[in-house]
Write a protein that holds these residues in place. Structure first.
Motif, PDB file in Angstrom:
ATOM      1  N   VAL A  95      67.118  69.089  97.855  1.00  0.00           N
ATOM      2  CA  VAL A  95      66.657  68.442  96.631  1.00  0.00           C
ATOM      3  C   VAL A  95      67.761  68.360  95.577  1.00  0.00           C
ATOM      4  O   VAL A  95      67.762  67.444  94.755  1.00  0.00           O
ATOM      5  N   HIS A  96      68.716  69.277  95.620  1.00  0.00           N
ATOM      6  CA  HIS A  96      69.821  69.227  94.657  1.00  0.00           C
ATOM      7  C   HIS A  96      70.616  67.937  94.773  1.00  0.00           C
ATOM      8  O   HIS A  96      71.251  67.509  93.828  1.00  0.00           O
TER       9      HIS A  96
ATOM     10  N   LEU B 273      56.898  75.753  81.637  1.00  0.00           N
ATOM     11  CA  LEU B 273      57.663  74.531  81.355  1.00  0.00           C
ATOM     12  C   LEU B 273      58.239  74.530  79.946  1.00  0.00           C
ATOM     13  O   LEU B 273      59.248  73.876  79.686  1.00  0.00           O
TER      14      LEU B 273
ATOM     15  N   LEU C 286      52.102  64.501  87.118  1.00  0.00           N
ATOM     16  CA  LEU C 286      51.387  64.822  88.350  1.00  0.00           C
ATOM     17  C   LEU C 286      50.153  65.674  88.069  1.00  0.00           C
ATOM     18  O   LEU C 286      49.068  65.401  88.584  1.00  0.00           O
TER      19      LEU C 286
ATOM     20  N   TYR D  33      56.176  68.998  94.629  1.00  0.00           N
ATOM     21  CA  TYR D  33      56.098  69.241  93.184  1.00  0.00           C
ATOM     22  C   TYR D  33      57.025  70.345  92.670  1.00  0.00           C
ATOM     23  O   TYR D  33      57.468  70.279  91.524  1.00  0.00           O
ATOM     24  N   PRO D  34      57.363  71.388  93.478  1.00  0.00           N
ATOM     25  CA  PRO D  34      58.269  72.410  92.936  1.00  0.00           C
ATOM     26  C   PRO D  34      59.636  71.858  92.527  1.00  0.00           C
ATOM     27  O   PRO D  34      60.354  72.471  91.756  1.00  0.00           O
ATOM     28  N   PHE D  35      59.992  70.691  93.066  1.00  0.00           N
ATOM     29  CA  PHE D  35      61.335  70.155  92.823  1.00  0.00           C
ATOM     30  C   PHE D  35      61.383  69.134  91.692  1.00  0.00           C
ATOM     31  O   PHE D  35      62.447  68.608  91.384  1.00  0.00           O
ATOM     32  N   LEU D  36      60.214  68.851  91.090  1.00  0.00           N
ATOM     33  CA  LEU D  36      60.168  67.810  90.068  1.00  0.00           C
ATOM     34  C   LEU D  36      60.632  68.336  88.728  1.00  0.00           C
ATOM     35  O   LEU D  36      60.530  69.534  88.443  1.00  0.00           O
TER      36      LEU D  36
ATOM     37  N   ILE E  57      52.275  66.188  98.412  1.00  0.00           N
ATOM     38  CA  ILE E  57      52.741  66.430  97.038  1.00  0.00           C
ATOM     39  C   ILE E  57      52.915  67.925  96.763  1.00  0.00           C
ATOM     40  O   ILE E  57      53.726  68.308  95.922  1.00  0.00           O
ATOM     41  N   ASP E  58      52.183  68.776  97.475  1.00  0.00           N
ATOM     42  CA  ASP E  58      52.333  70.228  97.297  1.00  0.00           C
ATOM     43  C   ASP E  58      53.730  70.694  97.703  1.00  0.00           C
ATOM     44  O   ASP E  58      54.266  71.653  97.161  1.00  0.00           O
TER      45      ASP E  58
ATOM     46  N   SER F 131      60.296  68.450  84.478  1.00  0.00           N
ATOM     47  CA  SER F 131      59.102  68.755  83.660  1.00  0.00           C
ATOM     48  C   SER F 131      58.225  67.532  83.448  1.00  0.00           C
ATOM     49  O   SER F 131      57.001  67.619  83.552  1.00  0.00           O
TER      50      SER F 131
ATOM     51  N   MET G  34      62.906  71.228  87.938  1.00  0.00           N
ATOM     52  CA  MET G  34      62.529  72.155  88.995  1.00  0.00           C
ATOM     53  C   MET G  34      61.818  73.364  88.392  1.00  0.00           C
ATOM     54  O   MET G  34      62.123  73.767  87.277  1.00  0.00           O
ATOM     55  N   ILE G  35      60.856  73.864  89.138  1.00  0.00           N
ATOM     56  CA  ILE G  35      60.054  74.987  88.642  1.00  0.00           C
ATOM     57  C   ILE G  35      60.623  76.303  89.162  1.00  0.00           C
ATOM     58  O   ILE G  35      60.977  76.416  90.340  1.00  0.00           O
TER      59      ILE G  35
ATOM     60  N   PHE H  66      59.833  79.507  90.424  1.00  0.00           N
ATOM     61  CA  PHE H  66      58.651  80.183  90.938  1.00  0.00           C
ATOM     62  C   PHE H  66      58.733  81.698  90.898  1.00  0.00           C
ATOM     63  O   PHE H  66      57.723  82.372  91.089  1.00  0.00           O
TER      64      PHE H  66
ATOM     65  N   ILE I 152      48.867  72.817  94.210  1.00  0.00           N
ATOM     66  CA  ILE I 152      48.506  72.320  92.876  1.00  0.00           C
ATOM     67  C   ILE I 152      47.074  72.734  92.531  1.00  0.00           C
ATOM     68  O   ILE I 152      46.782  73.195  91.421  1.00  0.00           O
TER      69      ILE I 152
ATOM     70  N   PHE J 232      48.501  74.300  82.139  1.00  0.00           N
ATOM     71  CA  PHE J 232      49.425  74.355  83.292  1.00  0.00           C
ATOM     72  C   PHE J 232      50.878  74.441  82.821  1.00  0.00           C
ATOM     73  O   PHE J 232      51.738  74.974  83.508  1.00  0.00           O
TER      74      PHE J 232
ATOM     75  N   VAL K 131      56.303  66.678  86.568  1.00  0.00           N
ATOM     76  CA  VAL K 131      55.284  67.712  86.839  1.00  0.00           C
ATOM     77  C   VAL K 131      54.064  67.469  85.957  1.00  0.00           C
ATOM     78  O   VAL K 131      52.929  67.505  86.437  1.00  0.00           O
ATOM     79  N   LYS K 132      54.317  67.187  84.693  1.00  0.00           N
ATOM     80  CA  LYS K 132      53.203  66.945  83.751  1.00  0.00           C
ATOM     81  C   LYS K 132      52.413  65.728  84.176  1.00  0.00           C
ATOM     82  O   LYS K 132      51.180  65.758  84.219  1.00  0.00           O
TER      83      LYS K 132
END
Lengths: 217, 158
Positions: free
Chosen positions: A165-166, B68, A205, A194-197, A190-191, A199, B1-2, B4, B48, B62, A202-203
Motif C-alpha cells: 500500500v505504501h 483520526l 466509508l 480500509y486500514p490503508f485509507l 472493503i474490510d 482520514s 492509514m490507521i 491499529f 468495519i 468512529f 475512512v470518514k
C-alpha cells in the motif's frame, strides 16, 4: 664444486658450473613449460641449435598468434554467456532460489523499460511471476504500474500485503472508495482495504456504512 | 492509514473503563476472546461492522475510536514504539511527522528503508544533509537512490 641456480617454471634447479661454461647470468629463469635451458659447455651444438629455434622470431610469432586466437574464442564465450544470462533471467540461477530473490538481484541494474516489461508480464498473469512478492519489487516500479498491480491483486481476491500500500497512489485508493460508496464495486473486500485509507476516505466509508446500517433496520 | 496499535490500546483502555472483561466484551460482539485480544494488541484488525458495534458499546464516534483526530507522538530513539510500523512509515513519507531520517534509518527493516528511499527519490521528502544519508546506505540502496549517477548527486550539493 660450484653450483648455478636455474629456475624453470617456478621450480629451482642447481647445475654444476664447469670451467669454460659460457654463462652470462648466474641465475636463469624460464617460464616455458617444456623447456630446460642448459649452459653446459660440454653440450653439443644440436641442443644449442634447438633453443635458438625455439626462440626464433617465427616460433614466437606463431605462439603469439595462437594465444591471441584463444583469447578471442574466450571473449566470444563470455559475451554469449552474458547475453543469455540477461535475456533468460532465471536460467542460470540455482533452482532453489525463489523468483522474488532472483528478481531483486537484477532489478537495481535494469532500465525503466525492462522493469515496465516485468509489470506488463505480471498483469498478463505470466506463470514465471506467479509467486513473486509484489510488495518487494514495487519500489522499482512506477506509480502507475504499482497501482495496476495493486488493482489486479484486489480483483484476483489475493491477499493485499500492507507493504504494497505504501507504493499505491492515494488517488487509486480514493477512486476505489468512491466507486464502493456509489455501489459500483459491491464485491470489493472493503474490510481488507480500509486500514490503508487516509482520514478523509475512512470518514467517507464509515458514514456510508452507518447510513447502510440505518436502512437495514 | 490507521494505526491499529493505537486503536487496540484504545479498545483495551475503554474496556477497562467500562469494567468489562475480554470475555464479556467478546460475547457482546459475538466473537472469541482470542480475537478481541488480537485487536487489543494490534495484531489483527476488526471489521468495519465490529468497529461500529464497539463505537455503540463505548458511546464514542468512529473518529475517536480510530484515533483520526489525534496527533501521533513519535520517540526519535524508538520510532515504532507504541505504533503500527506501516503507519509510522506512512506518516514519515507523507510528512505528517518529521524525523531525522539519516539517524532513524537503522531502526527500519530493509523493505521499510526502500519505501523511504523511494519517497526521497521521488522528491516527496527532503533531506537536509545528503552526505549524512549516503554514508548510512548500503551500496545497492545508494545505487537505487542515485541510479548510479553519483556525479549528478555531487552537482546538486554545490
Amino acid at each position: 664444486m660450484k653450483l648455478r641456480k636455474v629456475t624453470i617454471n617456478g621450480k629451482t634447479y642447481y647445475e654444476e658450473i664447469k670451467d669454460g661454461d659460457n654463462v652470462i647470468d648466474p641465475e636463469v629463469v624460464d617460464n616455458r613449460k617444456s623447456q630446460r635451458i642448459k649452459y653446459d659447455s660440454e653440450e653439443d651444438s644440436s641442443s644449442k641449435k634447438s633453443s635458438e629455434t625455439m626462440f626464433s622470431k617465427e616460433n614466437l610469432k606463431r605462439d603469439w598468434n595462437e594465444f591471441v586466437s584463444s583469447m578471442k574464442g574466450l571473449g566470444t564465450k563470455i559475451s554469449k554467456k552474458v547475453k543469455r544470462t540477461t535475456k533468460d533471467w532465471f536460467q542460470d540461477s540455482p533452482a532453489t532460489e525463489d523468483t522474488t530473490n532472483r528478481l531483486l538481484k537484477i532489478l537495481p541494474y535494469m532500465d525503466k523499460d525492462d522493469i515496465h516489461g516485468i509489470a506488463k508480464r505480471i498483469l498478463k498473469n505470466d506463470k514465471e511471476f506467479k509467486d513473486v512478492d509484489y510488495a518487494a519489487i514495487m519500489p522499482f516500479m512506477t506509480k502507475k504500474d504499482c497501482d495496476a498491480i495493486f488493482l489486479k491483486t484486489l480483483k484476483d481476491g489475493d491477499t493485499i500485503s500492507i507493504k504494497m500500500v505504501h507504493f499505491v497512489s492515494p488517488d487509486c485508493l480514493s477512486i476505489l472508495v468512491d466507486r464502493y460508496v456509489c455501489g459500483k464495486c459491491p464485491d470489493l473486500d472493503i474490510d481488507a482495504l480500509y486500514p490503508f485509507l487516509n482520514s478523509a476516505d475512512v470518514k467517507k466509508l464509515f458514514y456510508y456504512e452507518l447510513k447502510k446500517n440505518k436502512h437495514k433496520r | 492509514m490507521i494505526d491499529f496499535v493505537e486503536v487496540g490500546n484504545k479498545i483495551a483502555k475503554l474496556r477497562r473503563e467500562f469494567k468489562l472483561s475480554q470475555e464479556e466484551l467478546a460475547d457482546q460482539l459475538y466473537i472469541t476472546r482470542q480475537a478481541l485480544s488480537k485487536w487489543e494488541n494490534g495484531t489483527s484488525i476488526p471489521s468495519i461492522d465490529s468497529l461500529l458495534e464497539l463505537c455503540k458499546i463505548f458511546s464514542i464516534s468512529f473518529e475517536e475510536m480510530l484515533c483520526l483526530q489525534e496527533d501521533s507522538e513519535i520517540d526519535p530513539d524508538n520510532i515504532f514504539s507504541g505504533h503500527n510500523r506501516s503507519y509510522v512509515i506512512e506518516q514519515i513519507i507523507s510528512r505528517k511527522i518529521k524525523v531525522d531520517i539519516p539517524n532513524v534509518l537503522y531502526q527500519m527493516s530493509p523493505a521499510e528503508r526502500l519505501v523511504v528511499l523511494k519517497a526521497i527519490k521521488a522528491g516527496e521528502i527532503e533531506i537536509d544533509d545528503e552526505e549524512e544519508l549516503f554514508c548510512k546506505l548500503t551500496n545497492s540502496e545508494m545505487r537505487f537512490l542515485t541510479g548510479g549517477n553519483l556525479y549528478e548527486v555531487e552537482k546538486s550539493n554545490n
